[in-house]
Design a protein around this motif. Structure first.
Motif, PDB file in Angstrom:
ATOM      1  N   MET A   1       0.649  -1.170   0.039  1.00  0.00           N
ATOM      2  CA  MET A   1       0.090   0.124   0.295  1.00  0.00           C
ATOM      3  C   MET A   1       0.501   0.743   0.339  1.00  0.00           C
ATOM      4  SD  MET A   1      -3.028   1.203   2.993  1.00  0.00           S
ATOM      5  CE  MET A   1      -1.729   0.931   3.815  1.00  0.00           C
ATOM      6  N   SER A   2       1.166   2.197  -0.865  1.00  0.00           N
ATOM      7  CA  SER A   2       2.001   2.718  -1.358  1.00  0.00           C
ATOM      8  C   SER A   2       0.478   4.659  -0.542  1.00  0.00           C
ATOM      9  CB  SER A   2       1.623   3.681  -2.931  1.00  0.00           C
ATOM     10  OG  SER A   2       2.941   4.849  -2.811  1.00  0.00           O
ATOM     11  N   VAL A   3       1.084   5.742   0.513  1.00  0.00           N
ATOM     12  CA  VAL A   3       0.523   6.699   0.877  1.00  0.00           C
ATOM     13  C   VAL A   3       1.920   7.247   0.766  1.00  0.00           C
ATOM     14  CG1 VAL A   3      -0.312   7.070   3.434  1.00  0.00           C
ATOM     15  CG2 VAL A   3      -0.357   4.058   2.668  1.00  0.00           C
ATOM     16  N   THR A   4       0.515   8.629   0.616  1.00  0.00           N
ATOM     17  CA  THR A   4       1.171   9.500   0.962  1.00  0.00           C
ATOM     18  C   THR A   4       1.186  10.366   2.173  1.00  0.00           C
ATOM     19  OG1 THR A   4       0.763  10.325  -2.256  1.00  0.00           O
ATOM     20  CG2 THR A   4       1.223  12.205  -0.602  1.00  0.00           C
ATOM     21  N   PRO A   5       2.397  10.580   3.055  1.00  0.00           N
ATOM     22  CA  PRO A   5       2.258  11.277   4.163  1.00  0.00           C
ATOM     23  C   PRO A   5       1.605  12.295   3.718  1.00  0.00           C
ATOM     24  CG  PRO A   5       4.256  10.696   3.281  1.00  0.00           C
ATOM     25  CD  PRO A   5       4.018  10.378   2.062  1.00  0.00           C
ATOM     26  N   GLY A   6       1.893  13.831   2.908  1.00  0.00           N
ATOM     27  CA  GLY A   6       1.037  14.391   3.204  1.00  0.00           C
ATOM     28  C   GLY A   6      -0.278  14.317   2.774  1.00  0.00           C
ATOM     29  N   ILE A   7      -1.539  13.614   3.810  1.00  0.00           N
ATOM     30  CA  ILE A   7      -2.095  13.025   3.697  1.00  0.00           C
ATOM     31  C   ILE A   7      -3.391  14.432   2.926  1.00  0.00           C
ATOM     32  CG2 ILE A   7      -2.891  13.502   5.987  1.00  0.00           C
ATOM     33  CD1 ILE A   7      -3.955  10.513   2.550  1.00  0.00           C
ATOM     34  N   LEU A   8      -3.449  15.513   3.897  1.00  0.00           N
ATOM     35  CA  LEU A   8      -4.228  16.490   2.883  1.00  0.00           C
ATOM     36  C   LEU A   8      -3.424  17.656   1.915  1.00  0.00           C
ATOM     37  CD1 LEU A   8      -6.463  17.970   6.288  1.00  0.00           C
ATOM     38  CD2 LEU A   8      -7.091  16.099   4.382  1.00  0.00           C
ATOM     39  N   GLN A   9      -4.179  17.429   0.789  1.00  0.00           N
ATOM     40  CA  GLN A   9      -3.233  18.102  -0.119  1.00  0.00           C
ATOM     41  C   GLN A   9      -4.421  18.930  -0.199  1.00  0.00           C
ATOM     42  OE1 GLN A   9      -0.859  16.822  -1.229  1.00  0.00           O
ATOM     43  NE2 GLN A   9      -0.991  14.736  -0.352  1.00  0.00           N
ATOM     44  N   GLY A  10      -3.496  20.554  -0.689  1.00  0.00           N
ATOM     45  CA  GLY A  10      -4.467  21.528  -1.430  1.00  0.00           C
ATOM     46  C   GLY A  10      -3.783  22.851  -2.661  1.00  0.00           C
ATOM     47  N   ASP A  11      -3.928  22.776  -3.021  1.00  0.00           N
ATOM     48  CA  ASP A  11      -2.810  23.648  -4.714  1.00  0.00           C
ATOM     49  C   ASP A  11      -2.679  24.632  -3.848  1.00  0.00           C
ATOM     50  OD1 ASP A  11      -5.508  22.541  -6.379  1.00  0.00           O
ATOM     51  OD2 ASP A  11      -6.251  24.022  -6.771  1.00  0.00           O
ATOM     52  N   GLN A  12      -2.333  25.733  -3.049  1.00  0.00           N
ATOM     53  CA  GLN A  12      -1.329  26.547  -2.773  1.00  0.00           C
ATOM     54  C   GLN A  12      -0.979  26.213  -1.605  1.00  0.00           C
ATOM     55  OE1 GLN A  12      -1.558  29.593  -4.076  1.00  0.00           O
ATOM     56  NE2 GLN A  12      -2.718  28.392  -5.323  1.00  0.00           N
ATOM     57  N   PHE A  13      -1.066  24.860  -1.113  1.00  0.00           N
ATOM     58  CA  PHE A  13      -0.013  24.261  -0.085  1.00  0.00           C
ATOM     59  C   PHE A  13       1.358  23.486  -0.139  1.00  0.00           C
ATOM     60  CE2 PHE A  13      -4.243  25.182   2.323  1.00  0.00           C
ATOM     61  CZ  PHE A  13      -3.780  25.306   3.438  1.00  0.00           C
ATOM     62  N   SER A  14       1.927  23.423  -0.177  1.00  0.00           N
ATOM     63  CA  SER A  14       3.916  23.017   0.140  1.00  0.00           C
ATOM     64  C   SER A  14       4.347  22.131   0.965  1.00  0.00           C
ATOM     65  CB  SER A  14       4.273  23.827  -0.262  1.00  0.00           C
ATOM     66  OG  SER A  14       4.520  24.898  -1.545  1.00  0.00           O
ATOM     67  N   TYR A  15       4.256  21.328   0.657  1.00  0.00           N
ATOM     68  CA  TYR A  15       5.148  20.675   2.119  1.00  0.00           C
ATOM     69  C   TYR A  15       6.350  21.025   2.514  1.00  0.00           C
ATOM     70  CZ  TYR A  15       1.107  17.854   3.527  1.00  0.00           C
ATOM     71  OH  TYR A  15      -0.532  17.914   3.853  1.00  0.00           O
ATOM     72  N   LEU A  16       7.142  21.412   3.677  1.00  0.00           N
ATOM     73  CA  LEU A  16       7.828  22.025   3.671  1.00  0.00           C
ATOM     74  C   LEU A  16       9.171  20.754   4.315  1.00  0.00           C
ATOM     75  CD1 LEU A  16       7.506  24.359   5.733  1.00  0.00           C
ATOM     76  CD2 LEU A  16       7.955  24.730   4.041  1.00  0.00           C
ATOM     77  N   GLN A  17      10.438  20.838   3.489  1.00  0.00           N
ATOM     78  CA  GLN A  17      11.244  19.995   3.727  1.00  0.00           C
ATOM     79  C   GLN A  17      12.163  19.799   5.080  1.00  0.00           C
ATOM     80  OE1 GLN A  17      12.725  18.540   1.221  1.00  0.00           O
ATOM     81  NE2 GLN A  17      11.449  19.475   0.011  1.00  0.00           N
ATOM     82  N   GLN A  18      11.948  20.890   6.242  1.00  0.00           N
ATOM     83  CA  GLN A  18      11.969  20.261   7.277  1.00  0.00           C
ATOM     84  C   GLN A  18      10.896  21.819   8.274  1.00  0.00           C
ATOM     85  OE1 GLN A  18      15.887  22.298   7.908  1.00  0.00           O
ATOM     86  NE2 GLN A  18      16.744  20.014   8.006  1.00  0.00           N
ATOM     87  N   VAL A  19      10.448  20.927   9.196  1.00  0.00           N
ATOM     88  CA  VAL A  19       9.376  20.813   9.955  1.00  0.00           C
ATOM     89  C   VAL A  19       9.954  22.583  10.670  1.00  0.00           C
ATOM     90  CG1 VAL A  19       8.045  21.024  11.476  1.00  0.00           C
ATOM     91  CG2 VAL A  19       8.643  19.082  10.236  1.00  0.00           C
ATOM     92  N   PRO A  20       8.981  23.550  10.632  1.00  0.00           N
ATOM     93  CA  PRO A  20       9.905  24.228  11.464  1.00  0.00           C
ATOM     94  C   PRO A  20      10.050  24.073  12.746  1.00  0.00           C
ATOM     95  CG  PRO A  20       7.886  25.203  10.859  1.00  0.00           C
ATOM     96  CD  PRO A  20       8.354  23.748  10.298  1.00  0.00           C
ATOM     97  N   ALA A  21      10.779  24.512  13.725  1.00  0.00           N
ATOM     98  CA  ALA A  21      11.335  24.186  15.789  1.00  0.00           C
ATOM     99  C   ALA A  21      10.353  24.655  16.039  1.00  0.00           C
ATOM    100  CB  ALA A  21      12.937  25.581  15.960  1.00  0.00           C
ATOM    101  N   ALA A  22      10.328  23.971  17.079  1.00  0.00           N
ATOM    102  CA  ALA A  22       8.960  23.750  18.288  1.00  0.00           C
ATOM    103  C   ALA A  22       7.055  23.950  17.265  1.00  0.00           C
ATOM    104  CB  ALA A  22       9.499  25.086  19.407  1.00  0.00           C
TER     105      ALA A  22
END
Length: 313
Positions: A1-22
């Protein structure tokens, strides 16, 4: 089963390479974290996988109503729990308002889009492996979004135990697996009961009553005033409502009022006493007492904690 970690997708949303601190307090011990940003909001995802399922907790903060798509793989089955906030499913048959502390079933890549209202929302998604999906196909398989149920008391208890975990390591991994599997089968049992229950003679009128309550939470209302408005005896309204929805009508009125109050606490700077009036309470004291009894914190403390979660820096 292939799963996209970013389960919620939106046209204007971009997943960051690194999560901001805290990025905020973690509700899932030992989970992986992702963060997506857009000019008008952000999504913080905490997720983990085991051999049975993948689970996500999605904290969504928006400045305007936004449509997101659940990125589910083909032939998959997922449960969507609306824990906090307001959203609706956009399907070919129309829009379905999701209940807070409610659940709906989504199917694969054809899952309807999710329209989320401004403010803070918390959503939990459970995606099951093919074996569990096949078992569910043999028990209950409502069309995506058609059946939206209120979580029963046992489901709410299990969700609370998941979110309030205080242990880590092997002990937590075993307990977490048990909790999620219990939640899965408790929820599917509730779906089965809803599907198999004959439509009540007053169902159409009861849905009108619920719609009126959602749209008029700030007005004074009682069992008798609702009975008079919808031309149904008060005793019949009370009894029929409990038969169909498995909770009391007065509990639903309180739920809708407090849900609206939580949005106002998060989205606005209105004083607590004005929010109390806005959602139908005659005094700030009675509002605070009921709010504290249900959420184990005062309205002011809730406002402070939610804003701290979303703006940790």
């Amino acid at each position: 089963m292939s799963v996209t970690p970013g389960i919620l997708q939106g046209d204007q949303f971009s997943y960051l390479q690194q999560v901001p601190a805290a990025p905020g307090p973690f509700v899932l011990n030992e989970a992986q974290t992702l963060c997506a940003e857009a000019p008008y909001g952000n999504i913080l995802l905490q997720y983990f996988q085991d051999q049975h399922y993948t689970a996500w907790i999605c904290d969504v903060n928006l400045e305007k109503r936004t449509t997101l798509q659940a990125g589910l793989p083909g032939s998959s089955l997922a449960l969507l729990y609306m824990l906090t906030g307001k959203a609706s499913l956009l399907a070919p048959y129309g829009s379905l308002q999701l209940q807070e502390q409610g659940c709906t079933l989504l199917h694969g890549p054809e899952a309807p889009a999710l329209s989320i209202e401004p403010g803070y929302s918390r959503i939990m998604l459970l995606l099951f492996n093919p074996l569990l999906t096949s078992l569910l196909d043999n028990t209950a398989h409502p069309v995506a979004g058609v059946l939206n149920i209120s979580c029963n008391e046992n489901c709410r208890r299990l969700i609370n135990d998941i979110l309030q975990n205080k242990v880590k390591g092997d002990t937590w991994r075993f307990k977490r697996q048990v909790l999620f599997l219990d939640l899965l089968f408790s929820t599917m049992h509730e779906f089965s009961c809803q599907q198999g229950r004959p439509r009540h003679r007053d169902f159409g009128k009861l849905e009108e009553v619920r719609g009126y309550i959602r749209e008029n939470v700030g007005k004074k209302m009682s069992l008798q005033t609702l009975a008079d408005r919808f031309d149904i005896p008060a005793a019949q309204l009370r009894y029929s409502y409990k038969q169909v929805y498995k909770h009391h009508l007065t509990d639903y009125i309180r739920q809708e009022r407090l849900s609206r109050a939580k949005l106002l606490l998060y989205q606005t700077d209105m004083p607590v006493h004005e929010i109390a009036w806005e959602v139908g309470y005659e005094s700030a004291a009675s509002f605070a007492r009921i709010f504290n009894a249900l959420y184990k914190q005062s309205p002011s403390a809730f406002r402070h904690s939610r804003r701290r979660e979303c703006n940790p820096l």
